[in-house]
Design a protein around this motif. Structure first.
Motif, mmCIF file in Angstrom:
data_model
loop_
_atom_site.group_PDB
_atom_site.id
_atom_site.type_symbol
_atom_site.label_atom_id
_atom_site.label_comp_id
_atom_site.label_asym_id
_atom_site.label_seq_id
_atom_site.Cartn_x
_atom_site.Cartn_y
_atom_site.Cartn_z
ATOM 1 N N GLN A 107 0.537 -1.338 0.117
ATOM 2 C CA GLN A 107 0.288 0.232 -0.207
ATOM 3 C C GLN A 107 0.701 1.649 0.217
ATOM 4 O O GLN A 107 0.247 2.548 -0.596
ATOM 5 C CB GLN A 107 -1.044 -0.221 1.519
ATOM 6 N N ALA A 108 2.052 1.269 0.466
ATOM 7 C CA ALA A 108 2.698 2.374 1.144
ATOM 8 C C ALA A 108 3.923 2.493 -0.253
ATOM 9 O O ALA A 108 3.634 3.747 -1.359
ATOM 10 C CB ALA A 108 3.905 2.094 2.078
ATOM 11 N N ILE A 109 3.741 1.763 -1.246
ATOM 12 C CA ILE A 109 4.859 0.946 -2.471
ATOM 13 C C ILE A 109 3.885 1.892 -3.587
ATOM 14 O O ILE A 109 3.934 2.952 -4.226
ATOM 15 C CB ILE A 109 5.079 0.196 -3.015
ATOM 16 N N VAL B 53 3.521 -0.163 -14.021
ATOM 17 C CA VAL B 53 3.184 -1.299 -14.817
ATOM 18 C C VAL B 53 3.829 -1.571 -13.117
ATOM 19 O O VAL B 53 4.543 -1.141 -12.434
ATOM 20 C CB VAL B 53 4.429 -1.794 -15.449
ATOM 21 N N ALA B 54 3.145 -2.550 -12.517
ATOM 22 C CA ALA B 54 3.054 -3.202 -11.788
ATOM 23 C C ALA B 54 2.309 -4.910 -11.832
ATOM 24 O O ALA B 54 1.554 -5.349 -11.974
ATOM 25 C CB ALA B 54 2.050 -3.027 -10.905
ATOM 26 N N VAL C 91 8.319 5.134 -17.458
ATOM 27 C CA VAL C 91 7.570 4.704 -16.471
ATOM 28 C C VAL C 91 8.409 4.065 -15.460
ATOM 29 O O VAL C 91 9.185 3.829 -14.769
ATOM 30 C CB VAL C 91 7.065 2.799 -17.494
ATOM 31 N N ILE C 92 6.889 3.525 -13.866
ATOM 32 C CA ILE C 92 7.144 3.044 -12.969
ATOM 33 C C ILE C 92 7.336 2.270 -12.851
ATOM 34 O O ILE C 92 6.047 2.004 -13.192
ATOM 35 C CB ILE C 92 6.340 4.648 -11.591
ATOM 36 N N LEU C 93 7.931 0.693 -11.873
ATOM 37 C CA LEU C 93 7.304 0.246 -12.875
ATOM 38 C C LEU C 93 7.874 -0.519 -10.522
ATOM 39 O O LEU C 93 8.563 -0.311 -9.768
ATOM 40 C CB LEU C 93 8.322 -0.726 -12.840
ATOM 41 N N THR C 94 6.850 -1.365 -10.412
ATOM 42 C CA THR C 94 6.766 -1.861 -8.695
ATOM 43 C C THR C 94 6.923 -3.287 -9.042
ATOM 44 O O THR C 94 5.840 -4.084 -9.909
ATOM 45 C CB THR C 94 5.076 -1.658 -7.950
ATOM 46 N N THR D 163 5.472 -7.549 -3.082
ATOM 47 C CA THR D 163 5.287 -5.617 -3.692
ATOM 48 C C THR D 163 6.275 -4.730 -2.503
ATOM 49 O O THR D 163 5.567 -4.277 -1.034
ATOM 50 C CB THR D 163 4.342 -4.641 -3.953
ATOM 51 N N ASN D 164 7.275 -4.801 -2.598
ATOM 52 C CA ASN D 164 8.097 -3.682 -1.639
ATOM 53 C C ASN D 164 9.321 -2.622 -2.334
ATOM 54 O O ASN D 164 9.853 -1.696 -1.788
ATOM 55 C CB ASN D 164 9.374 -4.281 -0.720
ATOM 56 N N THR D 165 9.114 -2.820 -3.868
ATOM 57 C CA THR D 165 10.279 -1.968 -4.488
ATOM 58 C C THR D 165 9.508 -1.246 -5.547
ATOM 59 O O THR D 165 8.686 -1.278 -6.200
ATOM 60 C CB THR D 165 11.077 -2.741 -5.528
#
Length: 488
Positions: free
Chosen positions: A360-362, A379-380, A454-457, A468-470
């Motif tokens: 959630q924080a990411i 991109v998740a 792009v932002i990728l998680t 998910t932590n990155t």
């Protein structure tokens, strides 16, 4: 790449009109993301056949389609009339007979399916029948009989619904039929289960427990259609996965004048509590007969989209209307037009929930950066779809591509606004290799182009639920190669 991808989801109800050969495929091709099986109508085998057809056509079209099973709920109805219908005159006496063995009705009385109705009403109450077309004033109540005077007359036919103005009927949320239909929903593997006439969180939890007991893992949808639900809205939203603004019975119980404001309140509260919200009922009702919607219907759908609803739903328009595919096409056009009218970053704000989860924080950090530095997409990489849900709670100026190997997760994400689920299996490689493969996959599909940012998680361990932590800021290089950005 498309200049604007539709972000708001469309739910289409199946029925006799979509059973016509070729029609289901046309409805899905026009843009329906989720189909609804209305357990209020049809037999179990009808629903089995429609669910199987949906899975088959989805494969033909090469896309994901989710299924929502909608329980009938304990809707209070009059029983049958000897002649099929009667005409009630204003001022006439009319009795609601609560006996289990009440005879077939006539112009003076009719049986009711809820045999405890006489315990819930008092002289002076107003009862609304057939979605408010008929109004009765309660004059006297005796054991097993509710004696009324007709305030608004008209034609009343078999099995029409009864509501009390202001609510207050104590009938339980789940009937015996609903319990059987929950088992059917589990058998069919529906992706969402809608619970009708919810009054509190306990109703939602009871349905979820029965579904899990039957082997189903669908997300639970709480339909807000009783006045009692408004007072318990916060606890209902927290207990549910999805909330539906079911405007038919809700409008009858609270009055049409109060409905627009309450719709906005329900949408706002649901989004603030990080849940998914559907707006439903008569959104394009004229298209049951007409090939085009009215301007009022266009504005109704557009306002729900602008208010932030995740999905809009068609009911009779596609289930029994003359132009199911045209209704879906019209709704798609209106959604696209409405989405172009607002700036996504204007209302960026965190939800109410505390940041007690890393994913959630990411997601919150991702949306903050996305709104400020300008990227082509988010991109998740997600196993369960949880990160995509957190991301979708804020209006995004760019599409959110949610890559998952889990088909159930991908179907559930079809209700998340702004999210586009895509099948992707990183084959148990490390997070860096998975990130590069994801960018390459989206490039090959035509969703990304060279030089896009792009932002990728993702997480340290691919395929891990809630891992998910990155967050990474990347640029698409030649041939789809992912390149880390040293400078913004």
């Amino acid at each position: 790449m498309s200049a604007h991808l539709r972000r708001t989801r469309i739910i289409a109800t199946l029925g006799p009109a979509t059973d016509v050969p070729g029609m289901l495929k046309r409805v899905l091709a026009e843009g329906a993301d989720v189909v609804r099986l209305n357990f209020s109508h049809g037999e179990a085998d009808d629903h089995r056949a429609r669910a199987a057809a949906v899975r088959e056509v989805a494969v033909e079209l090469g896309r994901e389609v989710a299924i929502l099973g909608d329980l009938q709920g304990p809707k209070i109805r009059v029983e049958r009339f000897a002649e099929g219908a009667v005409h009630l005159e204003v001022g006439a006496a009319f009795t609601l007979d609560c006996r289990p063995d009440a005879p077939a009705g006539d112009a003076a009385r009719v049986g009711v399916g809820y045999h405890e109705l006489w315990r819930d009403v008092r002289p002076g109450d107003t009862l609304l029948l057939d979605d408010g077309l008929i109004a009765l004033e309660v004059i006297d109540v005796v054991p097993q009989q509710v004696r009324c005077r007709v305030l608004v007359g008209g034609r009343l036919s078999d099995r029409k619904g009864i509501n009390r103005l202001g609510g207050g009927l104590t009938v339980a949320a789940l009937s015996d039929k609903d319990r059987a239909d929950i088992r059917l929903a589990a058998e069919l593997g529906v992706d969402f289960l809608a619970v009708s006439f919810v009054k509190d969180a306990a109703d939602v939890e009871q349905a979820r427990a029965l579904l899990r007991e039957a082997g189903g893992d669908a997300a639970v949808v709480a339909k807000i259609e009783r006045s009692e639900a408004i007072g318990a809205l916060g606890e209902i939203v927290d207990a549910a996965d999805v909330v539906m603004v079911a405007r038919g019975d809700l409008g009858v119980e609270i009055g049409d004048a109060e409905l627009p404001g309450l719709q906005k309140k329900i949408i706002r509260e649901t989004l603030e509590r990080s849940r998914i919200v559907i707006t439903a009922t008569q959104m394009m009702q004229s298209m049951v007969e007409s090939p085009i919607p009215t301007r009022a219907e266009v504005l109704d759908v557009a306002n729900a989209v602008i208010d932030g609803t995740d999905a809009v739903m068609l009911s009779q328009e596609t289930a029994s209307g003359r132009h199911p595919e045209k209704a879906v096409a019209a709704m798609r056009r209106v959604c696209l037009g409405a989405e172009r009218q607002f700036e996504a970053g204007d209302d960026f704000a965190p939800g109410r929930e505390p940041l007690d989860r890393t994913d959630q924080a990411i997601a919150l950090a991702t949306m903050f950066l996305s709104a400020r530095i300008g990227v082509r997409a988010i991109v998740a990489l997600t196993e369960s779809g949880a990160t995509a849900r957190w991301l979708s709670r804020h209006r995004s100026s760019v599409p959110i591509y949610a890559l998952s190997r889990n088909v159930r997760a991908r179907r559930r994400m079809l209700l998340y606004r702004d999210v586009f689920p895509i099948e992707f299996d990183p084959h148990d490689v490390g997070p860096t290799q998975a990130a590069r493969a994801a960018i390459q996959h989206l490039f090959d599909l035509g969703h990304l182009a060279e030089d896009d940012r792009v932002i990728l998680t993702n997480g340290d361990h691919t395929g891990q639920l809630g891992g998910t932590n990155t967050l990474k800021l990347l640029r698409v290089g030649a041939g789809g190669l992912a390149i880390g950005l040293g400078d913004l």
